[in-house]
Enzyme design. Structure first.
Site, PDB file in Angstrom:
ATOM      1  N   GLY A 161       2.273  -8.546 -33.012  1.00 44.67           N
ATOM      2  CA  GLY A 161       1.809  -9.617 -32.144  1.00 44.67           C
ATOM      3  C   GLY A 161       0.728  -9.115 -31.204  1.00 44.67           C
ATOM      4  O   GLY A 161       0.624  -7.918 -30.921  1.00 44.67           O
ATOM      5  N   CYS A 162      -0.084 -10.027 -30.698  1.00 48.89           N
ATOM      6  CA  CYS A 162      -1.224  -9.617 -29.875  1.00 48.89           C
ATOM      7  C   CYS A 162      -0.780  -8.937 -28.577  1.00 48.89           C
ATOM      8  O   CYS A 162      -1.178  -7.807 -28.293  1.00 48.89           O
ATOM      9  CB  CYS A 162      -2.144 -10.803 -29.607  1.00 48.89           C
TER      10      CYS A 162
END
Length: 313
Positions: free
Chosen positions: A114-115
């Site tokens: 995930g970012c």
């Protein structure tokens, strides 16, 4: 020629992957006509025809897509949250260790980080691994991101000429501490307690800055701010994730400086008593599509930066 199918090409991450791969002579992109884009049988055929299948879908749809694949040679690279804590999947952050790189290289199932999680994990994982902080430590994290991380609807909201004036102000969200990245932030770093996480979306398209604050008392005995710098300097020294001694621009750190690029910059600021661990990158680059393409390159056994845009740091 590598056959690649992007299931969910119409989404923000899928479009960015498509843009990167459409310029490559070694890739054949398999596509479906618009009317068949959500047809299960058509998708199944494409997924099983592909050497590499990118899943740019909501979690439930990604799980369904995996169930449609019976070709044992298809490498699945999932950009959703669905498989990031699954031990049977490689976690797609190659710079964490040789073992992480090798698992991506040999796996048929790869989960793209995930970012927000990418920055937190890059900062915390090596400190736990090297014993600078205890796995029992109580940590916090705040993260600034561009609005592209919210997908097509959020992008449309921010770029609407008649938009709500409230969108000009940075906005904190996920205040109930249930953000979907927290499980992987906890599991991959090896910490025993989920961090207090404060994500903030701001009025710019792309870019991310993740900060983990520490007090000196949170470091294990004998370690200092310079110990952290030495760990990062030794670990992050390639073109994709790079430690730098100084990150600020005349006292300020711009969270969107890496917009449009696929690499990450790491630094340590503060003083001996109060320390800031900082990662800066593009939420759609190393935080999403860039990381996905990097994983593909590793799985193919080629230079991991192929078709990536690397900013000099």
């Amino acid at each position: 020629m590598v056959k690649v199918f992007i299931d969910g090409k119409a989404g923000t991450t899928g479009l960015k992957i498509y843009d990167r791969l459409s310029q490559r002579a070694d890739v054949e992109l398999l596509t479906l006509p618009e009317e068949l884009r959500k047809d299960t049988n058509a998708r199944k055929e494409m997924l099983n025809s592909a050497d590499i299948a990118f899943l740019c879908l909501p979690d439930a749809a990604a799980i369904e897509a995996v169930s449609l694949i019976d070709n044992p040679d298809t490498v699945v690279i999932d950009t959703s949250t669905a498989h990031r804590t699954n031990p049977d999947w490689a976690y797609g952050f190659a710079e964490l260790s040789e073992e992480a790189f090798d698992k991506i290289r040999t796996s048929k199932r790869i989960a793209v980080p995930g970012c927000h999680a990418s920055g937190f994990i890059a900062l915390v994982y090596p400190l736990v691994k090297e014993g600078l902080i205890s796995a029992d430590e109580l940590l916090s994290c705040f993260s600034l991101t561009g609005y592209s991380g919210g997908g097509k609807q959020m992008i449309a909201d921010y770029e609407d000429e008649n938009r709500n004036p409230e969108l000009s102000s940075p906005r904190q969200y996920a205040v109930a501490q249930m953000h979907k990245h927290i499980p992987e932030m906890t599991k991959v770093t090896g910490i025993k307690n989920a961090p207090v996480f404060s994500p903030i979306v701001a009025d710019y398209l792309c870019g991310m800055q993740v900060t983990v604050p520490l007090h000196k008392a949170q470091l294990c005995e004998g370690f200092t701010i310079d110990s952290i710098r030495e760990v990062y300097k030794k670990m992050y020294n390639d073109s994709v994730v790079t430690y730098v001694q100084k990150m600020d621009e005349t006292g300020f750190i711009s969270s969107n400086l890496f917009s449009g690029y696929d690499n990450m910059q790491i630094t340590v600021e503060g003083n001996e008593d109060r320390i800031l661990l900082i990662a800066r990158y593009d939420n759609l680059g190393k935080g999403a599509s860039g990381a996905a393409v990097e994983c593909m390159n590793i799985a193919l056994g080629i230079d991991k930066t192929t078709s990536l845009s690397i900013k000099e740091v």
